[in-house]
Scaffold this motif. Sequence first.
Motif, PDB file in Angstrom:
ATOM      1  N   THR A   5       0.839  -1.190   0.000  1.00 48.25           N
ATOM      2  CA  THR A   5       0.000   0.000   0.000  1.00 48.25           C
ATOM      3  C   THR A   5       0.879   1.248   0.000  1.00 48.25           C
ATOM      4  O   THR A   5       1.907   1.284   0.649  1.00 48.25           O
ATOM      5  CB  THR A   5      -0.889  -0.004   1.259  1.00 48.25           C
ATOM      6  OG1 THR A   5      -1.570  -1.239   1.303  1.00 48.25           O
ATOM      7  CG2 THR A   5      -1.897   1.116   1.225  1.00 48.25           C
ATOM      8  N   CYS A   6       0.453   2.256  -0.728  1.00 53.58           N
ATOM      9  CA  CYS A   6       1.264   3.466  -0.842  1.00 53.58           C
ATOM     10  C   CYS A   6       1.404   4.150   0.521  1.00 53.58           C
ATOM     11  O   CYS A   6       0.420   4.280   1.252  1.00 53.58           O
ATOM     12  CB  CYS A   6       0.643   4.425  -1.851  1.00 53.58           C
ATOM     13  SG  CYS A   6       1.793   5.732  -2.287  1.00 53.58           S
ATOM     14  N   PRO A   7       2.619   4.614   0.856  1.00 54.16           N
ATOM     15  CA  PRO A   7       2.817   5.292   2.140  1.00 54.16           C
ATOM     16  C   PRO A   7       1.920   6.514   2.325  1.00 54.16           C
ATOM     17  O   PRO A   7       1.629   6.907   3.451  1.00 54.16           O
ATOM     18  CB  PRO A   7       4.291   5.721   2.106  1.00 54.16           C
ATOM     19  CG  PRO A   7       4.926   4.839   1.093  1.00 54.16           C
ATOM     20  CD  PRO A   7       3.861   4.491   0.098  1.00 54.16           C
ATOM     21  N   CYS A   8       1.467   7.134   1.237  1.00 52.03           N
ATOM     22  CA  CYS A   8       0.691   8.369   1.365  1.00 52.03           C
ATOM     23  C   CYS A   8      -0.728   8.129   1.856  1.00 52.03           C
ATOM     24  O   CYS A   8      -1.457   9.074   2.128  1.00 52.03           O
ATOM     25  CB  CYS A   8       0.669   9.133   0.048  1.00 52.03           C
ATOM     26  SG  CYS A   8      -0.534   8.524  -1.151  1.00 52.03           S
ATOM     27  N   GLY A   9      -1.123   6.861   1.983  1.00 54.88           N
ATOM     28  CA  GLY A   9      -2.432   6.567   2.562  1.00 54.88           C
ATOM     29  C   GLY A   9      -3.592   6.663   1.595  1.00 54.88           C
ATOM     30  O   GLY A   9      -4.750   6.706   1.999  1.00 54.88           O
ATOM     31  N   SER A  10      -3.301   6.669   0.298  1.00 60.87           N
ATOM     32  CA  SER A  10      -4.366   6.781  -0.699  1.00 60.87           C
ATOM     33  C   SER A  10      -5.213   5.509  -0.765  1.00 60.87           C
ATOM     34  O   SER A  10      -6.321   5.523  -1.288  1.00 60.87           O
ATOM     35  CB  SER A  10      -3.757   7.039  -2.078  1.00 60.87           C
ATOM     36  OG  SER A  10      -2.950   5.931  -2.463  1.00 60.87           O
ATOM     37  N   GLY A  11      -4.654   4.394  -0.280  1.00 59.19           N
ATOM     38  CA  GLY A  11      -5.351   3.117  -0.386  1.00 59.19           C
ATOM     39  C   GLY A  11      -4.968   2.359  -1.641  1.00 59.19           C
ATOM     40  O   GLY A  11      -5.263   1.179  -1.783  1.00 59.19           O
ATOM     41  N   ALA A  16       0.813   2.030  -8.210  1.00 58.55           N
ATOM     42  CA  ALA A  16      -0.283   2.705  -8.909  1.00 58.55           C
ATOM     43  C   ALA A  16      -0.485   4.130  -8.419  1.00 58.55           C
ATOM     44  O   ALA A  16      -1.369   4.839  -8.887  1.00 58.55           O
ATOM     45  CB  ALA A  16      -1.575   1.914  -8.729  1.00 58.55           C
ATOM     46  N   CYS A  17       0.324   4.556  -7.458  1.00 59.60           N
ATOM     47  CA  CYS A  17       0.103   5.868  -6.841  1.00 59.60           C
ATOM     48  C   CYS A  17       1.345   6.741  -6.975  1.00 59.60           C
ATOM     49  O   CYS A  17       1.523   7.409  -7.982  1.00 59.60           O
ATOM     50  CB  CYS A  17      -0.307   5.671  -5.385  1.00 59.60           C
ATOM     51  SG  CYS A  17      -0.813   7.186  -4.549  1.00 59.60           S
ATOM     52  N   CYS A  18       2.202   6.739  -5.981  1.00 61.35           N
ATOM     53  CA  CYS A  18       3.323   7.681  -5.945  1.00 61.35           C
ATOM     54  C   CYS A  18       4.565   7.223  -6.707  1.00 61.35           C
ATOM     55  O   CYS A  18       5.392   8.055  -7.086  1.00 61.35           O
ATOM     56  CB  CYS A  18       3.685   8.007  -4.498  1.00 61.35           C
ATOM     57  SG  CYS A  18       2.381   8.945  -3.647  1.00 61.35           S
ATOM     58  N   ALA A  19       4.716   5.914  -6.935  1.00 59.89           N
ATOM     59  CA  ALA A  19       5.941   5.428  -7.583  1.00 59.89           C
ATOM     60  C   ALA A  19       6.190   6.071  -8.951  1.00 59.89           C
ATOM     61  O   ALA A  19       7.320   6.496  -9.224  1.00 59.89           O
ATOM     62  CB  ALA A  19       5.922   3.904  -7.699  1.00 59.89           C
ATOM     63  N   TYR A  38       5.221  13.301   0.520  1.00 62.72           N
ATOM     64  CA  TYR A  38       5.099  12.604   1.809  1.00 62.72           C
ATOM     65  C   TYR A  38       5.690  11.195   1.690  1.00 62.72           C
ATOM     66  O   TYR A  38       6.484  10.774   2.542  1.00 62.72           O
ATOM     67  CB  TYR A  38       3.632  12.543   2.253  1.00 62.72           C
ATOM     68  CG  TYR A  38       3.455  11.720   3.521  1.00 62.72           C
ATOM     69  CD1 TYR A  38       3.641  12.288   4.770  1.00 62.72           C
ATOM     70  CD2 TYR A  38       3.145  10.360   3.447  1.00 62.72           C
ATOM     71  CE1 TYR A  38       3.522  11.535   5.924  1.00 62.72           C
ATOM     72  CE2 TYR A  38       3.025   9.597   4.596  1.00 62.72           C
ATOM     73  CZ  TYR A  38       3.212  10.193   5.832  1.00 62.72           C
ATOM     74  OH  TYR A  38       3.103   9.431   6.969  1.00 62.72           O
ATOM     75  N   SER A  39       5.324  10.483   0.633  1.00 62.60           N
ATOM     76  CA  SER A  39       5.874   9.134   0.414  1.00 62.60           C
ATOM     77  C   SER A  39       7.394   9.175   0.330  1.00 62.60           C
ATOM     78  O   SER A  39       8.074   8.276   0.826  1.00 62.60           O
ATOM     79  CB  SER A  39       5.307   8.520  -0.864  1.00 62.60           C
ATOM     80  OG  SER A  39       3.938   8.236  -0.713  1.00 62.60           O
ATOM     81  N   ALA A  40       7.920  10.231  -0.275  1.00 58.22           N
ATOM     82  CA  ALA A  40       9.374  10.357  -0.399  1.00 58.22           C
ATOM     83  C   ALA A  40      10.024  10.552   0.978  1.00 58.22           C
ATOM     84  O   ALA A  40      11.118  10.041   1.226  1.00 58.22           O
ATOM     85  CB  ALA A  40       9.731  11.512  -1.328  1.00 58.22           C
TER      86      ALA A  40
END
Length: 128
Positions: A5-11, A16-19, A38-40
């Motif tokens: 799951t993405c660290p940013c909490g998007s679900g 599929a999100c921050c990468a 934030y993920s960074a």
Amino acid sequence: MTASTCPCGSGKTFAACCAPLHEGIAAATAEALMRSRYSAYVLGNEPYLLATWHADTRPASLDLAIQSPKPTWLGLDVKRHTVTGTDSAVVEFVARLRHGGGRAERLHETSRFVRENGQWFYVDGDIA
Ligand SMILES: [Zn+2]
């Protein structure tokens, strides 16, 4: 990492999100950029944080690798994303973190972002 799951909490998954943003894809919105930053922080990706910081306000270094005690990032809550102009926006968020064995702290910030040449950049923020 890709299935997590993405660290940013998007679900969404990180892949599929921050990468993609960390890999150089332009963020579609200031909120997406803020989440990827934030993920960074969670991942210790200092080059990405500096690359997405506006040149006018960017620090020379964040020294994430030598920070002591290292913060443990506990979660992100995006409160508000307001488009303030064609190429400007503000994002209000609460990030929760802990330094070493300390108690959880809240970082409540309203951040300013600008877009230049199709790329969003973090400018600065007001801590609430
Ligand atoms: Zn994300």
